[in-house]
Design an enzyme around this catalytic site. Structure first.
Site, PDB file in Angstrom:
ATOM      1  CB  CYS A 190      -2.995  35.286 -14.003  1.00  0.00           C
ATOM      2  SG  CYS A 190      -3.999  36.615 -13.339  1.00  0.00           S
ATOM      3  CG  HIS A 202      -1.661   1.269   1.430  1.00  0.00           C
ATOM      4  ND1 HIS A 202      -1.187   2.293   2.230  1.00  0.00           N
ATOM      5  CD2 HIS A 202      -2.801   1.720   0.867  1.00  0.00           C
ATOM      6  CE1 HIS A 202      -2.026   3.305   2.159  1.00  0.00           C
ATOM      7  NE2 HIS A 202      -3.011   2.992   1.347  1.00  0.00           N
ATOM      8  NE  ARG A 258      -2.081  41.993  -8.834  1.00  0.00           N
ATOM      9  CZ  ARG A 258      -2.317  40.977  -8.001  1.00  0.00           C
ATOM     10  NH1 ARG A 258      -3.279  40.126  -8.255  1.00  0.00           N
ATOM     11  NH2 ARG A 258      -1.560  40.788  -6.932  1.00  0.00           N
TER      12      ARG A 258
END
Length: 876
Positions: A831, A454, A616
């Site tokens: 973005c 596992h 920005r």
């Protein structure tokens, strides 16, 4: 009447959605004439129906199951619940998408006190009969009745101690009979009734348990991480048992047709004699290499190699198979496309193209983009590794390098990681309930278990480093310590793991960034050939931009200018600007920042070599920049010739009740146009200088005004930007093009995109804020209640990680449909964090975005996802 149950002879590989992966492949292997113990599959639709009917199996489904049992009895010549010739079955889950170990399995169903005596007598092998029965009681109690496994394991350990043996296989028939009776007593004590002896009651209990396990916590976490919808449900496979535990001429194994860690072509797997499949998968005993099977069972091995060859050619992919040998005869219990590391996935895809089995497009489509993440993660520093001596070596089950502090439980791993500690989870063996701890750990080390246990399978899927089967460890889980190589290790001590070699080191070995080459480049080359969506990066520093360019970014989709204000002593000037009381004071402070900003932008343009850069303008609320310590407040007061009290009054006045919806984004530029003017000067001057130095580059700054909700806001701010930019360009006497666009992150902007497009040269979806405002959730606080939403099935995913295509997606689509007709030259990107999520990238391709932008390390993921979206659309 709906068909809820299919015999293996009635299905095929294309029926995966209905029969689940396991059922569809068992049916396909049956039709290929391979040795598959026969049985039937209860469909995924029956699972959905079970939940709709209030977690009950309705009469129609029940009748079809009973009918299938009768058919199965006809095929096998054995009868369910019959004393003389009993039919024993396994009950296994099988969803459409492979979910290793996440749901439940029951073996040897159909046994009871009478049948076990018959089996013991008829087979002349009482040890086998009682071994099957005690396993069945243990699994049934755990899976169906939810009596924890540990009670039974404690009884087994006690029995082994009394008998002075270390392995389960050393217990005698009498020991196992005693254990079976102890197990039943334990069952009665915990449940309050006797262990069920009617095989039909057992079967119904088991089927319900498999359906229930679709909704267990570990399956829910796994689904959320792997984009598997809850609505799919799981199928149930009921199959005649093949016994690998009848003696030394029997065995069970798990094998891959290629190495799942490296992708090397050649049989890779493990085998245990006198065992059942669960022993290999659960890692209870450490198994032997598949090649040893050839010595033990030469005939079955030859047949097995032929089967492997048939299956790989048939599925045209690496197969992961489970099989059993009963008295020298081979039985195939499962095949599926094998889980693999990212490295192996790339190698296998390239090899399959070179072997003529797959086209380039198919190879690109085969790779899970999220897996690429692991290739970009740290490895140990080669020099440091050379100087280090491993204190032990076990199985390198999942590649990568991990170092951190030792923890012993999944809960501790989660808790320590939340505090910012790097941890390594050390367990005897992992089980599916450890999944959250495995996700939080840098690496996983287990004492037991092989390459297909596992821990190994799940770690490979998550891209987490894992070393398994280190039997040299003397473990004391209760007291949170273990001994290895003569040294005692306690919780909080440091170790390092190498998941590629299996080496374990004392202390911390430094890691270095991964380097990528070879197959990665080939696959990425193919991806770039087929994708139409551009991939940019979110980068605020030249170093990030450079890394992203190396990883294939074609521009910057978001440069957050505020991150630049925290560098060096710029924050002082910025704080002076915030605490200024006149325009003149503000402009004087901004004048100090201007050359710094300009320098930053020049470095970004240089790093991008003429590719687009979107900058920005200032977005966060001003209170994020103000000083908090007395020392810093005093420093600011002195610089401005004000008292500490005056500065504190200004700081207090900036406090907002809901800053995310407060004085931020374009609202700052409306209040203080001088901020926008300074940033415009910096952007334009930087562009002019870089263009002079590189005449052949196409430098065209993209100025992005954030958080616009009304056309008039954009118009107002844009006016200052354009006036300032045009004046700078005229003064320099150069020819420079620039664009002014906006972020669409307020629902009103999306609803009025036709208006906004009149003033915007481009739209960029800021989906972090758009999601926040569409749902009315605070991104910073949603974590407190999202778990309750997952549990109540209101949400299946975190909407901040995976784009909400129905709500937020509708706003995005609306923006494009409204904006493009008004401004045919409008280009559109995204973005938010979603730009690197594969399913979100596919959606962006579908609705016609020009580019996605994501963090540097997710650029390859976005490139591959964009190619897969284009290929899927072409083939639709």
């Amino acid at each position: 009447m709906a068909k809820w149950v299919y015999m293996f002879t009635e299905g095929n590989a294309t029926m995966r959605n209905l029969l689940g992966g396991k059922g569809a492949n068992l049916a396909e292997m049956t039709s290929l004439g391979l040795p598959v113990p026969q049985g039937f599959t209860i469909t995924t639709e029956a699972c959905t129906q079970y939940y709709e009917d209030g977690r009950q199996i309705n009469d129609e489904i029940m009748d079809q199951i009973m009918e299938a049992i009768t058919k199965m009895e006809g095929v096998t010549g054995k009868k369910f619940g019959d004393k003389e010739n009993p039919l024993l079955v396994s009950v296994r889950s099988g969803a459409r998408a492979s979910m290793p170990g996440m749901m439940d399995t029951i073996l040897n169903l159909g046994l009871n006190e009478e049948v076990v005596h018959t089996l013991a007598e008829k087979s002349n092998n009482p040890r086998w009969a009682w071994d099957c029965y005690r396993r069945f009681i243990q699994m049934y109690s755990d899976v169906v009745m939810e009596v924890g496994k540990k009670y039974f394991e404690e009884l087994i350990d006690k029995m082994k101690e009394e008998k002075g043996v270390t392995q389960d296989v050393e217990l005698t028939a009498e020991d196992l009979e005693t254990l079976a009776n102890q197990f039943k007593a334990e069952y009665k004590e915990k449940i309050g009734s006797d262990f069920p002896s009617d095989p039909k009651e057992q079967l119904m209990g088991a089927i319900k348990a498999v359906f229930r396990s679709w909704d267990n916590p570990r399956a829910n976490v796994y689904r959320r991480d792997n984009d598997i919808p809850y609505s799919w449900g799981t199928a149930v496979n009921v199959q005649m048992m093949a016994f690998g535990n009848m003696g030394d001429d029997c065995g069970t194994g798990v094998a891959f047709t290629r190495d799942p860690a490296t992708g090397e072509n050649g049989l890779f797997g493990e085998f245990l004699t006198n065992a059942q499949g669960e022993d290999v998968v659960a890692g209870v005993r450490t198994p032997m290499h598949i090649s040893e099977m050839e010595e033990k069972f030469p005939e079955a091995f030859v047949e097995f190699k032929n089967v492997c060859n048939t299956l790989e050619k048939h599925y045209r992919d690496m197969q992961d198979m489970e099989f059993t040998v009963e008295h020298g005869k081979l039985y195939m219990l499962q095949t599926r496309n094998g889980k693999r590391t990212a490295q192996a996935a790339l190698k296998i895809a390239c090899d399959l193209v070179d072997e003529g089995m797959r086209t380039e497009e198919e190879a690109v489509a085969m790779i899970d983009p999220r897996n690429l993440d692991t290739l970009l993660h740290p490895q140990f520093d080669a020099k440091a590794l050379k100087e280090a001596t491993p204190m032990a070596k076990a199985l390198g089950a999942s590649p990568g390098a991990a170092c951190g502090k030792i923890v012993f439980t999944a809960d501790d791993a989660v808790e320590w990681a939340a505090r910012g500690e790097k941890v390594v989870l050390v367990r005897l063996e992992t089980s599916p309930e450890d999944i959250t701890g495995m996700k939080s750990a840098q690496g996983i080390l287990t004492v037991r278990g092989g390459m297909t246990s596992h821990a190994a399978v799940v770690a490979r899927g998550m891209g987490t480093c894992c070393v398994s089967g280190c039997g040299e460890i003397a473990m004391d889980e209760e007291n949170k310590k273990f001994t290895l190589a003569g040294k005692e290790f306690h919780e909080g001590d440091s170790i390092s793991l190498d998941g590629s070699t299996g080496n374990i080191y004392d202390g911390i070995i430094p890691t270095v960034d991964a380097t990528i080459a070879g197959e990665f480049g080939r696959i990425m080359g193919w991806a770039d050939k087929y994708r139409t969506l551009k991939v940019r990066t979110n980068a605020d520093t030249p170093a990030d931009a450079k890394k992203a360019r190396e990883l294939g970014a074609e521009g910057i989709g978001l440069c957050r200018t505020e991150h630049m204000f925290f560098e060096g002593d710029r924050i002082d000037a910025f704080r002076e600007m915030i605490c200024s009381e006149t325009v003149e004071e503000r402009e004087a402070a901004l004048e100090k920042i201007l050359p710094e900003q300009q320098g930053d932008f020049e470095k970004l343009y240089e790093a991008l070599e003429g590719n687009p850069v979107t900058i920005r303008f200032l977005d966060p609320p001003l209170h994020e920049f103000v000083p908090t310590t007395e020392e810093d407040i005093k420093k600011l007061a002195d610089a401005q010739g004000k008292t500490v009290e005056q500065i504190k009054t200004i700081i207090n006045s900036l406090h907002e009740f809901n800053p995310m919806m407060g004085h931020r984004g374009c609202r700052l530029a409306v209040t203080y146009p001088e901020i926008a003017k300074m940033q415009t000067k910096a952007v334009i001057r930087a562009a002019i200088n870089v263009k002079k130095a590189h005449a052949d580059w196409n430098v065209c700054p993209e100025i992005m005004i954030p958080l616009v909700g009304d056309i008039k806001e954009l118009k107002y701010v844009k006016k200052f930007v354009v006036e300032t930019a045009d004046a700078e360009i005229a003064a320099a006497g150069v020819d420079l093009k620039y664009e002014v666009g906006t972020m669409i992150e307020i629902p009103r902007a999306a609803l009025t995109a036709d208006e906004i497009a009149k003033e915007a040269d481009f739209f960029c979806f800021g989906t972090n804020d758009l999601t926040q405002m569409t749902y009315g959730f605070s991104r910073d606080d949603a974590g407190k209640f999202l778990d309750a939403y997952y549990d109540a099935k209101i949400f299946e995913n975190d909407p901040f990680a995976k784009l909400d295509q129905i709500g937020v997606g509708k706003l995005m689509e609306m923006s494009i449909k409204l904006g493009k007709p008004v401004n045919p030259n409008l280009h559109v990107g995204i973005c938010g964090e979603h730009g690197g999520d594969p399913s979100s990238v596919e959606f962006c391709h579908k609705i016609g975005l020009n580019y996605v932008s994501c963090s540097p390390f997710r650029v390859p993921i976005a490139r591959l996802a964009a190619a897969q979206a284009a290929i899927a659309e072409k083939n639709a």
